[in-house]
Design an enzyme around this catalytic site. Structure first.
Site, PDB file in Angstrom:
ATOM      1  N   LYS A 237      27.043  49.749  24.759  1.00 48.73           N
ATOM      2  CA  LYS A 237      27.528  49.164  26.011  1.00 48.73           C
ATOM      3  C   LYS A 237      27.431  47.647  25.970  1.00 48.73           C
ATOM      4  O   LYS A 237      26.411  47.081  25.577  1.00 48.73           O
ATOM      5  CB  LYS A 237      26.714  49.687  27.197  1.00 48.73           C
TER       6      LYS A 237
ATOM      7  N   HIS B  59      42.597  32.610  49.998  1.00 46.55           N
ATOM      8  CA  HIS B  59      42.002  31.312  50.308  1.00 46.55           C
ATOM      9  C   HIS B  59      40.727  31.120  49.482  1.00 46.55           C
ATOM     10  O   HIS B  59      39.712  31.767  49.726  1.00 46.55           O
ATOM     11  CB  HIS B  59      41.686  31.256  51.806  1.00 46.55           C
TER      12      HIS B  59
ATOM     13  N   ASP C 288      27.111  44.059  27.737  1.00 47.15           N
ATOM     14  CA  ASP C 288      26.463  43.560  28.944  1.00 47.15           C
ATOM     15  C   ASP C 288      27.105  42.229  29.326  1.00 47.15           C
ATOM     16  O   ASP C 288      26.731  41.174  28.814  1.00 47.15           O
ATOM     17  CB  ASP C 288      24.958  43.378  28.687  1.00 47.15           C
TER      18      ASP C 288
ATOM     19  N   HIS D 162      38.459  34.607  49.815  1.00 50.34           N
ATOM     20  CA  HIS D 162      38.713  35.634  50.811  1.00 50.34           C
ATOM     21  C   HIS D 162      40.208  35.677  51.086  1.00 50.34           C
ATOM     22  O   HIS D 162      40.977  34.866  50.550  1.00 50.34           O
ATOM     23  CB  HIS D 162      37.934  35.360  52.108  1.00 50.34           C
TER      24      HIS D 162
ATOM     25  N   ASP E 194      43.080  35.809  54.188  1.00 48.35           N
ATOM     26  CA  ASP E 194      43.332  35.619  55.612  1.00 48.35           C
ATOM     27  C   ASP E 194      44.528  36.472  56.025  1.00 48.35           C
ATOM     28  O   ASP E 194      45.663  36.220  55.621  1.00 48.35           O
ATOM     29  CB  ASP E 194      43.600  34.145  55.915  1.00 48.35           C
TER      30      ASP E 194
END
Length: 328
Positions: free
Chosen positions: A267, A38, A269, A44, A46
């Site tokens: 590295k 969702h 970033d 998130h 459900d």
């Protein structure tokens, strides 16, 4: 909880979600299970289990994990109607839960012990039979840490069994980004919007357009072979899911390794992303934490689709270079 809280929060003259009832067909023997990804104010998952004629529901911010050590916060929310388990589409902005909803996983579940009693006690153990998730799991209610705590905070935990993947953390949500129902990604669901609500017409379900023949009046010289149906193959079994992939991560060391077999680079970033290309011109971009950033990066999605491949997963870093060529 029933459906009163669910219905109280929604205006069913404006939302495509079903109002639902607490009746369930007694002919249905297996209890339904599903997870809906969702993309509302925050992404998130459900998590929903059918019990007593409704879908008991928990919002899992980071999504499920196959690592038994990764105890996922699962916030208990209002019960949802059984019909909601088939919903995949768009809830209009401004409505409760406005955003894109994907049917991420679905199947059925088996409670271990008495489901109603275990749920009431706040310690529910069960086995999942989904398209993506399998094996033994547990939902455990956390003890209240402060006065007035309603007991809404639970933990979703993968039990140790053959389906567990120790050390995988959020690999399953990073890898599995397509709908278990339609095979679409979040961007495609939002773009097609085949289940939306019109204030004038109610719910509008667009019928998917079928390709027209190049020459409708001409007789076809060749006929296309029928679509392959794996059920016609004796002994064939459906695979659980595609291999689960996660970004390759660096590990700390006291000294840099030596020898001609090593390459060294500065590295970068930026943001770690997995770029995933799937058939039928589908592509999406997933962060290390499993967030779908496809809609935020349309140029990168177009670049993925321009590659001369049908399927691929690219593990990389998205960066911005400053005037001196340094990543930022």
């Amino acid at each position: 909880m029933g459906l009163r809280e669910y219905q109280r929060k929604r205006d069913f003259s404006r939302t495509p979600e079903p109002a639902g009832s607490e009746r369930r067909s007694r002919r249905q023997k297996k209890l339904g299970y599903l997870i809906q990804a969702h993309a509302a104010r925050r992404m998130h998952y459900d998590f929903r289990l059918e019990l007593d004629g409704v879908l008991k529901s928990w919002a899992v911010p980071k999504g499920p994990s196959l690592d038994p050590q990764a105890k996922r916060l699962a916030v208990h929310v209002e019960d949802h109607p059984i019909e909601y388990g088939e919903f995949e589409g768009v809830i209009p902005a401004g409505e409760y839960g406005g955003g894109t909803v994907m049917l991420w996983d679905r199947g059925w579940w088996e409670p271990i012990g008495d489901a109603a009693q275990s749920y009431a006690k706040g310690h529910l153990k069960f086995t999942l039979h989904g398209a993506k998730l399998h094996g033994a799991w547990a939902l455990v209610r956390m003890k209240g840490r402060r006065e007035g705590d309603k007991g809404d905070n639970w933990l979703l935990i993968k039990e140790r069994d053959k389906d567990a993947v120790p050390g995988s953390d959020d690999a399953v949500v990073v890898q599995e980004t397509l709908s278990a129902s339609t095979g679409r990604d979040m961007a495609a669901i939002a773009q097609e919007a085949d289940r939306v609500w019109s204030s004038k017409q109610g719910e509008v379900t667009k019928e998917r357009a079928k390709p027209k023949p190049r020459n409708a009046g001409a007789k076809q010289r060749e006929t296309s072979p029928p679509a392959f149906d794996p059920s016609h193959l004796p002994g064939a079994k459906r695979a659980k899911s595609a291999p689960r992939l996660a970004p390759q991560l660096a590990s700390a060391a006291e000294d840099a390794p030596r020898g001609d077999e090593w390459l060294h680079e500065i590295k970068l970033d930026g943001y770690r992303l997995l770029g995933r290309i799937a058939p039928k011109r589908r592509a999406n971009l997933i962060t290390r934490r499993g967030q779908d950033w496809t809609a935020r990066l349309p140029e990168l999605r177009a670049a993925l689709l321009a590659l001369p491949v049908d399927t691929a997963v690219l593990d990389g870093e998205i960066v911005v270079l400053d005037a001196g060529g340094v990543t930022s």
